[in-house]
Structure formats: C-alpha cells, structure tokens
Scaffold this motif. Structure first.
Motif, PDB file in Angstrom:
ATOM      1  N   ALA A  27       0.842  -1.206   0.000  1.00  0.00           N
ATOM      2  CA  ALA A  27       0.000   0.000   0.000  1.00  0.00           C
ATOM      3  C   ALA A  27       0.877   1.255   0.000  1.00  0.00           C
ATOM      4  N   TRP A  28       2.025   1.174   0.685  1.00  0.00           N
ATOM      5  CA  TRP A  28       2.948   2.320   0.750  1.00  0.00           C
ATOM      6  C   TRP A  28       3.516   2.634  -0.630  1.00  0.00           C
ATOM      7  N   TYR A  29       4.077   1.603  -1.307  1.00  0.00           N
ATOM      8  CA  TYR A  29       4.717   1.934  -2.588  1.00  0.00           C
ATOM      9  C   TYR A  29       3.697   2.267  -3.661  1.00  0.00           C
ATOM     10  N   ASN A  30       2.430   1.875  -3.418  1.00  0.00           N
ATOM     11  CA  ASN A  30       1.378   2.230  -4.376  1.00  0.00           C
ATOM     12  C   ASN A  30       0.714   3.577  -4.069  1.00  0.00           C
ATOM     13  N   GLY A  31       1.181   4.264  -3.035  1.00  0.00           N
ATOM     14  CA  GLY A  31       0.681   5.615  -2.765  1.00  0.00           C
ATOM     15  C   GLY A  31      -0.690   5.665  -2.110  1.00  0.00           C
ATOM     16  N   HIS A  32      -1.053   4.649  -1.322  1.00  0.00           N
ATOM     17  CA  HIS A  32      -2.339   4.701  -0.600  1.00  0.00           C
ATOM     18  C   HIS A  32      -2.221   5.757   0.507  1.00  0.00           C
ATOM     19  N   PRO A  33      -3.155   6.710   0.548  1.00  0.00           N
ATOM     20  CA  PRO A  33      -3.028   7.796   1.522  1.00  0.00           C
ATOM     21  C   PRO A  33      -2.883   7.336   2.972  1.00  0.00           C
ATOM     22  N   ASP A  34      -3.491   6.218   3.342  1.00  0.00           N
ATOM     23  CA  ASP A  34      -3.423   5.778   4.742  1.00  0.00           C
ATOM     24  C   ASP A  34      -2.102   5.116   5.093  1.00  0.00           C
ATOM     25  N   TYR A  35      -1.270   4.858   4.101  1.00  0.00           N
ATOM     26  CA  TYR A  35      -0.015   4.125   4.349  1.00  0.00           C
ATOM     27  C   TYR A  35       1.217   4.921   3.933  1.00  0.00           C
ATOM     28  N   ARG A  36       1.012   6.075   3.300  1.00  0.00           N
ATOM     29  CA  ARG A  36       2.132   6.785   2.694  1.00  0.00           C
ATOM     30  C   ARG A  36       3.155   7.269   3.726  1.00  0.00           C
ATOM     31  N   ASP A  37       2.720   7.450   4.984  1.00  0.00           N
ATOM     32  CA  ASP A  37       3.662   7.959   5.975  1.00  0.00           C
ATOM     33  C   ASP A  37       4.394   6.857   6.745  1.00  0.00           C
ATOM     34  N   LEU A  38       4.157   5.608   6.393  1.00  0.00           N
ATOM     35  CA  LEU A  38       4.885   4.526   7.071  1.00  0.00           C
ATOM     36  C   LEU A  38       6.367   4.612   6.706  1.00  0.00           C
ATOM     37  N   LYS A  39       7.197   4.097   7.605  1.00  0.00           N
ATOM     38  CA  LYS A  39       8.655   4.148   7.373  1.00  0.00           C
ATOM     39  C   LYS A  39       9.205   2.734   7.192  1.00  0.00           C
ATOM     40  N   PHE A  40       9.935   2.531   6.135  1.00  0.00           N
ATOM     41  CA  PHE A  40      10.604   1.249   5.900  1.00  0.00           C
ATOM     42  C   PHE A  40      12.093   1.548   5.748  1.00  0.00           C
ATOM     43  N   ASP A  41      12.914   0.900   6.557  1.00  0.00           N
ATOM     44  CA  ASP A  41      14.338   1.222   6.534  1.00  0.00           C
ATOM     45  C   ASP A  41      15.035   0.462   5.403  1.00  0.00           C
ATOM     46  N   LEU A  42      15.101   1.123   4.263  1.00  0.00           N
ATOM     47  CA  LEU A  42      15.670   0.464   3.085  1.00  0.00           C
ATOM     48  C   LEU A  42      17.197   0.565   3.044  1.00  0.00           C
ATOM     49  N   SER A  43      17.789   0.995   4.182  1.00  0.00           N
ATOM     50  CA  SER A  43      19.256   0.914   4.266  1.00  0.00           C
ATOM     51  C   SER A  43      19.660  -0.544   4.526  1.00  0.00           C
ATOM     52  N   ALA A  44      18.669  -1.403   4.802  1.00  0.00           N
ATOM     53  CA  ALA A  44      18.935  -2.834   5.026  1.00  0.00           C
ATOM     54  C   ALA A  44      19.633  -3.432   3.811  1.00  0.00           C
ATOM     55  N   ARG A  45      20.604  -4.311   4.077  1.00  0.00           N
ATOM     56  CA  ARG A  45      21.265  -5.004   2.954  1.00  0.00           C
ATOM     57  C   ARG A  45      20.572  -6.333   2.655  1.00  0.00           C
ATOM     58  N   SER A  46      19.986  -6.897   3.710  1.00  0.00           N
ATOM     59  CA  SER A  46      19.417  -8.227   3.552  1.00  0.00           C
ATOM     60  C   SER A  46      17.975  -8.224   4.055  1.00  0.00           C
TER      61      SER A  46
END
Ligand code: NAP
Length: 463
Positions: free
Chosen positions: A133-152
């Motif tokens: 929902a976040w990467y698809n731009g759903h308004p209720d999920y857009r402010d979630l945080k995913f730490d994509l500094s992860a390597r694995s």
C-alpha cells in the motif's frame, strides 16, 4: 411487493467498496434485464479501483488496464460514485438502510494475517500488505517508514504478494521509473542498499502459492540474479508421488521452472533473490529492538487430512537480515454492526447473503474477498460478484428487500453532502485521473499519483 411489479421505481442499491468486486457487481446489476436497478458505489478514498490502484504491483501495468472495463461500467445509466465516504464514520449502516433497498459490501481484506512467532513486532518487521500500500501511494499508508538501508531482507511466504514485494525490492531505478509507483517510494527505493532478498516457502516447489507467469518474471530481472539450491528445488517423495498419481500441467511447469533457476547461477548482477523452500521462521531475532535476523527450521512434508502440511525437523538455520516482510495472506477487517467470522476473516455470509445468529439479514450482501477470503486473481471477483448479484435479484423478485424511509437518489445525496464536505463524484475522479497522467507525462512516467486526500481534494475541488 416484488421489484418487478414496480418498473418505474428502481431498486436502489448501495455498493460499499469501489474495487473489482464492487465494479463487477455494479455492472451485473445495471445490465440485468431481470431488475430495474440503480447503483451508488461508495469508497472511503476519493479514488476508485481498490487493490487495482493500491495493490497491483506498479510494474504490472497490463493488469491495471482492467480499469478501462470499470470506467465503462461507470458510464452506465443509473451509476453514481461517492468517493471519500467512510462507512462507520461518515455514514452508518442504519443511514444506508434509510435510503437503499439493498446494501452490498465489497470492502475487501485490508489487514495481514499474523505469523504468531516471537519478534513479529520488532522495528523492521512489517506486513507485506503495508509495504504494498505504501509503494502504491495509498493515503493511509504513505507515511509509514521502511528502513531500506537494510542489505538483507527476508520475505515470509511465497504467494503472489511476496513475489510482488521481492520484485519491487529487486528492480532497478530505471525499471521502477517506467511505472506509476509513488514518487516518494521511487526515491527511497532508488537509494536502497538492499542486496539480498530471501523468500521463504514453508512447503515445497510443488505447493508454492505463486502463479507461473509471476514466477517466470523472477528469473528475468535486469539487475537481480535468482538463486535456488538444488536441494530446495528437488521434489520431496510425497509431492513427487502425488504429481505422478495426479498429473497437473501447471504444477509440473512451476516445478520445472524453479528447477531451471538452479542452473542459472550467479551472473554478477547487483542483487540476489534467494528462493527457499521447506523452511519456516521460528523467531525474528533482535538487536536493541531492531530486526537482526530470522531463525528458521527446515520442514518435511506430511499428509494430514488430505492436505500436504509442513512438519518441523530438527534442522535449524539462521539468516541475518535487517528487514522482514510477512506475506502470509490478508484478512478482512470487522466493521461495527456487521456479523464477522473471526476464523476466516470475512463477513458472515451464505452465498453472499449476510447472516447473523437469527439467520439471513434481509437486504445485506457481500462479494469479493470479504465474502470468500483473499484468494484468486482480479477476474475471480467477477464470477463471485455475479453470484451474489443473482441472489440479490432473486430476493428483490420476492420482495425481500430493506424498506427505506426515502429511497430517492436526491435524499441519499443530500445526506452524504451534509456529512462529507469533500464528496468525490465520478467526474471529480476523472479530473484527478487526467491531472495524474498529465503530471506523469511531464516526467516521462505513466502517472504521478496524488497520495494524500488533501492533495486530491485541493487539486480537484480547490478546497
Ligand atoms: P497467498 O497466495 O494465500 O499466499 C500466502 C503464502 O503465505 C503461501 O505461500 C502460504 O504457504 C504462506 N503462509 C501462510 N501462512 C504461513 C505461515 N504461518 N508461515 C509461513 N508461510 C505461511 O496470499 P497472497 O500472496 O497474499 O495473495 C493473495 C491473493 O492475491 C492470491 O490469490 C494471489 O494469487 C492474489 N494476487 C495475485 C497477483 C497477480 O495475479 N499478479 C498479485 C498479488 C496477489 P502455504 O501455501 O503453505 O499455506
């Protein structure tokens, strides 16, 4: 009085949820010769299309083109769209009962199923549904945080949602730029450090829930190698015997494709997508409250009540990772006043008729994932919706409908306008759609989505 005795007084129907099931039901109702119906289609967002907009992966543009069929439905006489209306907040079921003869719930399955293992709630452990929902731009999920500094990254589950998440994590920025992925997600994925993505299937290749075209794509990514070990790809004795006894072309093709990945080997691409089978997570491990890895146990398959089930062995393993996505299926969300089956995560129903302890709740129906659970592809919802519509038409013919105090279209709209300042009509969505595609075109992208309700309202209604 039965509906067919009142040809000039249409059956007024509220459909709640403008995803595939809602559109297919509206289409079947409005095209039926057996009933004179009008449909008001509601959505909690200003935008229509449900999971086709907020669930289907951005790099699957062809699947999204099904919306053209929904747009044709929206042009049928008797169709109205009311976006930005939340059932249970802006209007109640009782409000709807005052204005409609029938109410059809097509609200989908909005939350994730839990794994039930320690560490599920650590920082860095997310449900795949939220990420999608976040990467698809759903308004209720857009402010979630995913730490994509992860390597694995570990993804639990090998269904089509898991495959979507894996692909989006493995795509290059150029591949993603060609899609309608939300702009903030594009930016964050472009800066991501992800190098290794592990998908974990608790059963074997023959039982993998993903479908063959989706699996094929995993072996065709521009800058990600697919990694499958010979051990993981080999069929266990039980599955091999079952396939020999009941040959199934699609399963054989899937297994052959997974086995063909073994020989691909590493070709030096920047990312690696590891497909693992016969393993279950037993714990998500922590480093100061953050995900540090996943303990897994190897399984063997056993037959149990006609089903092939995973059974843990003594063999264990640990995978280091900094991010976990749980992708083990969706569940419906209970709505106040509507009977809910907690076991299946659906509204209690029989053939689409909503049931409570007293029996059928006259005039209330369900279709789509909230009726049958989260299974099938988009088209599956067509037959599912048509089936419920057949019940609705049968019941209208025998006069088993709600008895609204005022069923005029004007009264329903007046109520909605008194409750929702920024009501979206279909024509408002059409304006927003045009703006999104124009904004996208200026960047060489198919669409640049608006991702907050405020932006959408401001862009179209100017308030
Ligand atoms: P799904 O197809 O039901 O897959 C769920 C996966 O989670 C399965 O691999 C399942 O394994 C696994 N699982 C369940 N409980 C588990 C547990 N406790 N531990 C480990 N693994 C567990 O669900 P989905 O991927 O969310 O997809 C939902 C529906 O949408 C599906 O019908 C799917 O085909 C559809 N969809 C289609 C597309 C497309 O057509 N491109 C894209 C996205 C979604 P088991 O099989 O062992 O239970």
């Amino acid at each position: 009085m039965s509906q067919d005795t009142q040809p000039d007084s249409p059956l007024r129907i509220a459909v709640i949820g403008a995803g595939p099931a809602g559109f297919y039901a509206a289409d079947a109702l409005l095209k039926s010769d057996a009933v004179n119906a009008t449909v008001d289609l509601f959505d909690q967002l200003p935008t229509p299309y449900g999971l086709v907009r907020a669930g289907v992966a951005p790099d699957h543009a062809k699947i999204k083109s099904v919306t053209r069929k929904y747009d044709a439905t929206a042009q049928l006489p008797g169709f109205r769209f009311f976006g930005n209306v939340r059932l249970g907040k802006d209007v109640s079921v009782d409000d709807l009962k005052n204005h409609y003869h029938q109410i059809l719930y097509t609200v989908g399955a909005q939350v994730d199923r839990k794994l039930g293992i320690p560490g599920e709630d650590l920082n860095g452990s997310h449900s795949a549904t939220e990420f999608v929902a976040w990467y698809n731009g759903h308004p209720d999920y857009r402010d979630l945080k995913f730490d994509l500094s992860a390597r694995s990254v570990v993804i639990v589950g090998v269904g089509n949602v898991a495959v979507d998440v894996a692909r989006i994590l493995c795509r290059t920025t150029d591949e993603l730029r060609e899609t309608d992925i939300a702009d903030y997600a594009l930016e964050q994925l472009a800066a991501s450090n992800v190098e290794d993505v592990y998908m974990l299937g608790r059963r074997g290749p023959a039982q993998a829930a993903f479908t063959n075209p989706e699996a094929k794509e995993l072996g065709e990514m521009e800058d990600a190698d697919i990694v499958v070990s010979a051990r993981d790809a080999t069929l266990d004795d039980l599955s091999a015997a079952a396939l020999a006894e009941h040959p199934d072309r699609l399963t054989e093709k899937k297994v052959a494709m997974i086995q063909s990945f073994v020989d691909k080997g590493l070709t030096g691409k920047r990312k690696r997508l590891h497909l693992r089978f016969l393993v279950s997570p037993t714990e998500i491990t922590s480093d100061n409250g953050n995900v540090a890895g996943v303990d897994i146990v190897h399984n063997k398959l056993v037959e149990d009540g006609g089903r092939v089930r995973p059974k843990a062995t003594d063999e264990t393993e640990h995978l280091d990772c900094q991010l976990v996505f749980r992708s083990v299926g969706y569940r419906g969300l209970a709505l106040d006043g509507i009977p809910f089956d907690d076991w299946t995560g659906t509204f209690r129903n029989e053939d689409g008729r909503i049931m409570d302890d007293q029996g059928w709740r006259v005039g209330e129906y369900a279709a789509g994932w909230i009726k049958r659970g989260p299974s099938g592809v988009i088209g599956t919802n067509k037959a599912c919706a048509q089936d419920t519509v057949a019940r609705m038409i049968e019941d209208a013919a025998t006069g088993k409908t709600l008895q609204p105090a005022d069923s005029s279209p004007e009264a329903a709209e007046e109520l909605l306008r008194s409750r929702v300042a920024d009501l979206f009509a279909w024509s408002d969505w059409e304006k927003l759609d045009k703006l999104e595609t124009e904004r996208g075109a200026s960047l060489g992208r198919p669409r640049l989505k608006f991702t907050t309700r405020e932006e959408m309202v401001e862009a179209v209604l100017g308030t």
